[in-house]
Design an enzyme around this catalytic site. Structure first.
Site, PDB file in Angstrom:
ATOM      1  N   SER A  44      -0.390  -2.119   2.465  1.00 22.94           N
ATOM      2  CA  SER A  44      -0.119  -1.383   1.327  1.00 22.94           C
ATOM      3  C   SER A  44      -0.679   0.293   1.596  1.00 22.94           C
ATOM      4  O   SER A  44      -1.847  -0.238   2.128  1.00 22.94           O
ATOM      5  CB  SER A  44      -0.287  -1.350   0.163  1.00 22.94           C
ATOM      6  N   TYR A  51      -5.879  -4.957  -6.260  1.00 23.71           N
ATOM      7  CA  TYR A  51      -4.772  -5.999  -5.213  1.00 23.71           C
ATOM      8  C   TYR A  51      -5.410  -4.451  -3.628  1.00 23.71           C
ATOM      9  O   TYR A  51      -5.601  -5.223  -3.136  1.00 23.71           O
ATOM     10  CB  TYR A  51      -3.111  -4.875  -6.102  1.00 23.71           C
TER      11      TYR A  51
END
Length: 132
Positions: free
Chosen positions: A82, A95
């Site tokens: 990501s 995350y």
């Protein structure tokens, strides 16, 4: 469709499977299905699994940590990281850690497996889904 696929009987076969990637039982079942379906000849597996957590660090629990580690850091051949792995987002520290962890994992796998197998890493931007 490329003609060499037809000549070599490599017609594209795309399937989808639903499983909880954080569950060992579900992963084992998925592997069994893949082995059976592709006769032990799987060439590409795309891991597009990811779960996010929008929470301040102080409110993050050990269950949150365990769930994201199990979901986001399992070893696959094509990793979906990501942009959060290198851009700071205020409420995405856990995350970002799990998605950022795919970077050294992929580098280690490349060092081990190339030229026989070449793992890849992609870092897409966030997209809202039903899970987020």
């Amino acid at each position: 469709m490329p003609s060499h696929w037809v000549d070599k009987d490599l017609l594209p076969c795309v399937t989808a499977s639903v499983c909880d990637i954080s569950s060992q039982h579900d992963r084992d079942n998925l592997v069994a299905v893949v082995r059976d379906l592709f006769h032990n000849q799987l060439h590409i597996l795309v891991n597009n699994v990811g779960q996010s957590l929008h929470k301040p660090n102080a409110d993050t629990t050990s269950d949150d940590y365990s769930r994201l580690m199990a979901t986001n850091l399992l070893a696959h051949l094509v990793h979906m990281s990501s942009v959060a792995s290198f851009i700071a987002y205020l409420a995405l520290s856990l995350y970002s850690l799990t998605k950022g962890g795919l970077i050294p994992l992929t580098k280690c796998l490349v060092a081990k497996w190339v030229p026989h197998l070449a793992p890849h890493l992609h870092r897409p931007a966030p997209k809202r889904t039903m899970a987020t």
